[in-house]
Design a protein around this motif. Structure first.
Motif, mmCIF file in Angstrom:
data_model
loop_
_atom_site.group_PDB
_atom_site.id
_atom_site.type_symbol
_atom_site.label_atom_id
_atom_site.label_comp_id
_atom_site.label_asym_id
_atom_site.label_seq_id
_atom_site.Cartn_x
_atom_site.Cartn_y
_atom_site.Cartn_z
ATOM 1 N N TRP A 27 14.420 10.525 -25.435
ATOM 2 C CA TRP A 27 15.499 10.358 -24.688
ATOM 3 C C TRP A 27 16.307 8.889 -24.783
ATOM 4 O O TRP A 27 15.705 8.013 -24.565
ATOM 5 N N VAL B 77 15.016 14.055 -17.539
ATOM 6 C CA VAL B 77 13.860 13.310 -18.228
ATOM 7 C C VAL B 77 12.631 13.272 -17.561
ATOM 8 O O VAL B 77 11.739 13.489 -18.270
ATOM 9 N N THR C 32 10.257 16.125 -18.636
ATOM 10 C CA THR C 32 9.590 16.144 -19.999
ATOM 11 C C THR C 32 7.800 16.142 -19.725
ATOM 12 O O THR C 32 6.981 16.388 -20.238
#
Length: 518
Positions: free
Chosen positions: A224, A57, A60
């Protein structure tokens, strides 16, 4: 609310959402992508997590000097190249020019120094400190050149810099938010910039218009969504509520394959699932008890029951695919041998204990229930509990005193995200890595292992390094502070409109080239 009721409500919600979209004559925005994941990120600070899905995550927003490709080969990112001194102590790294952080701050050697100095400051108590603790100093030679001097030679150093945790953070943002609150306000050089994080709902990001890679990113928004229940993740794919999901419920793989709108992908992993023991506490201080537990678990059956056949018995302490992994025969299922060992250990009638899982997704719950049933056959009566993220952090990862640690038996997993043996062994088995410092929650200590790992780090001789890692792995296998149970495959699925997203061998997710078709 029961799990079944919860699942039904989520299904209903997904279907109602689809109906609303259809009624309005619209569909999911072509340039918006929803990525559904089976774990909840506990932070957005890449230096303060040991969880692979969390670093997926954080990528990103963040980039490092280097990164791994799908084959775990090191690639340049914010670095254009590097040189190493003959003594292996000094790394001179040439930096990419014309790169800016999301807040407009220039990326340069000062930013690299500021970022790395933060993790090297032990007062900050960042979980990734030990990944970089062999760094003596970081110097900004000029705006495009950084020099890193090590305390001693460290063979995997560039691999450490290629790890997803070694991200470059805006110095301006670090000064603004501070060491702790940067976890909620990520500012990097990555393709997307931060929008919001609702911890149980979603991490949302939007396209960074100033991204240095021309033509990227190719989508406008990425979300996400942590979805712990396997069936709900699969339902989101089928209804179009998600474009990508990982991990996919193994038992639903064949069903999802039948959809003409989805593609199911199974790839090799370097993820091994372990059963770890607190060796400071009885009866787990007894090697025969640990060995008995190893024999009492049918790994072939576990692979089928919990992983739908998308796994196989672990072939050693390290999985194949990790550099210097020693291939070993899986611990066989031998109930007779297990009972004999329990008798020899002084526990002919077994004992009562507690098994915690580091994860609370459906597959992990199936796994600990399976282990509970298996060990009951040799008289071990287990209470099982799948820990929430906060519980895991408090009760295991951050517990301050090994002597009073409440963990007894622990189901967990590990991937050597640097692609080589050091990060697959040292954080789990070195005595310097006792939790909370790193991830040796077995509190295992072996002079043979410590010595082998330490020597392997500083030698420049490949044959010597391989021999040292072999010695360490053989000793660990003999002592069994953790029983290696299975190595799983990475099973993901995505809408056929989505491309450029893939799961890496360590379970990380790469979205560098993420794109959608209309």
């Amino acid at each position: 609310m029961t799990q079944q009721a919860s699942s039904s409500l989520r299904w209903a919600s997904a279907l109602l959402g689809l109906a609303a979209l259809a009624a309005s004559g619209t569909a999911l925005a072509a340039k918006d992508v929803v990525l559904s994941i089976g774990y909840q990120p506990e932070t957005l600070d890449p230096y303060n997590t040991n969880t692979t899905i969390t670093t997926a995550v954080t990528k990103t927003f963040y980039e490092g000097l280097f990164q791994f490709d799908k084959d775990l080969k090191v690639q340049n990112v914010l670095a254009e190249g590097y040189e190493v001194s003959k003594d292996g102590l000094v790394y001179t790294i040439k930096l990419r020019t014309g790169v800016k952080f999301h807040d407009g701050t220039d990326f340069n050697a000062d930013a690299v120094k500021f970022t790395l100095d933060r993790v090297l400051n032990q007062d900050n108590k960042l979980l990734r400190y030990n990944q970089f603790n062999r760094v003596s100093k970081v110097e900004a030679v000029n705006p495009t050149t950084v020099r890193i001097t090590l305390k001693e030679p460290f063979g995997p150093f560039i691999n450490s810099l290629a790890h997803a945790s070694a991200a470059m953070i805006s110095p301006t943002a670090l000064k603004k938010w501070g060491n702790k609150d940067i976890a909620f306000h990520p500012v990097g050089t990555g393709p997307f910039e931060f929008v919001e994080w609702k911890q149980t709902e979603a991490v949302k990001a939007k396209k960074f218009d100033g991204y240095w890679k021309k033509g990227y990113p190719k989508v406008d928004n990425v979300s996400w969504k942590p979805v712990l229940e396997n069936n709900t993740r699969a339902a989101m794919l089928q209804t179009g509520e998600a474009d990508f999901a990982f991990p996919i419920p193994y038992e639903q793989a064949e069903l999802l394959k039948k959809s003409d709108k989805l593609e199911v992908v199974a790839t090799p992993s370097i993820i091994t699932r372990f059963l770890a023991f607190n060796m400071l506490q009885k009866p787990y201080d007894n090697p025969k008890v640990r060995e008995a537990i190893g024999y009492a678990i049918n790994k072939e059956a576990l692979a089928k029951v919990a992983f739908g056949g998308y796994a196989f018995p672990a072939q050693g302490v390290l999985p194949q695919g990790v550099k210097y992994a020693e291939k070993m025969a899986p611990i066989p299922y031998d109930l007779k041998k297990a009972k004999e060992l329990m008798k020899e250990a002084g526990y002919p009638d077994g004992f009562e204990s507690v098994l915690w899982s580091a994860y609370n997704n459906t597959t992990s719950q199936k796994t600990i229930q399976f282990v509970q049933q298996q060990l009951a056959q040799i008289g071990i009566k287990l209470q099982v509990q799948a820990l929430e993220v906060g519980q895991r952090t408090e009760q295991v990862d951050a517990w301050p005193d090994p002597k009073t640690a409440k963990v007894r038996m622990y189901y967990t997993g590990w991937s050597s995200s640097t692609g080589e043996a050091d990060w697959g062994l040292r954080p789990l088995f070195a005595s310097e890595a006792w939790a909370p410092k790193l991830n040796n929650m077995s509190f295992y200590k072996s002079e043979v292992v410590d010595s082998s790992l330490a020597k392997a780090l500083v030698t420049t001789d490949e044959k010597e390094r391989a021999a040292l890692y072999k010695t360490a792995q053989e000793e660990i296998r003999k002592d069994l502070p953790r029983v290696p149970m299975i190595t799983e495959q990475n099973l993901s699925a995505h809408a056929k409109r989505l491309s450029g997203v893939f799961v890496m061998p360590d379970g990380n997710i790469n979205i560098d080239a993420i794109a959608v078709s209309n």
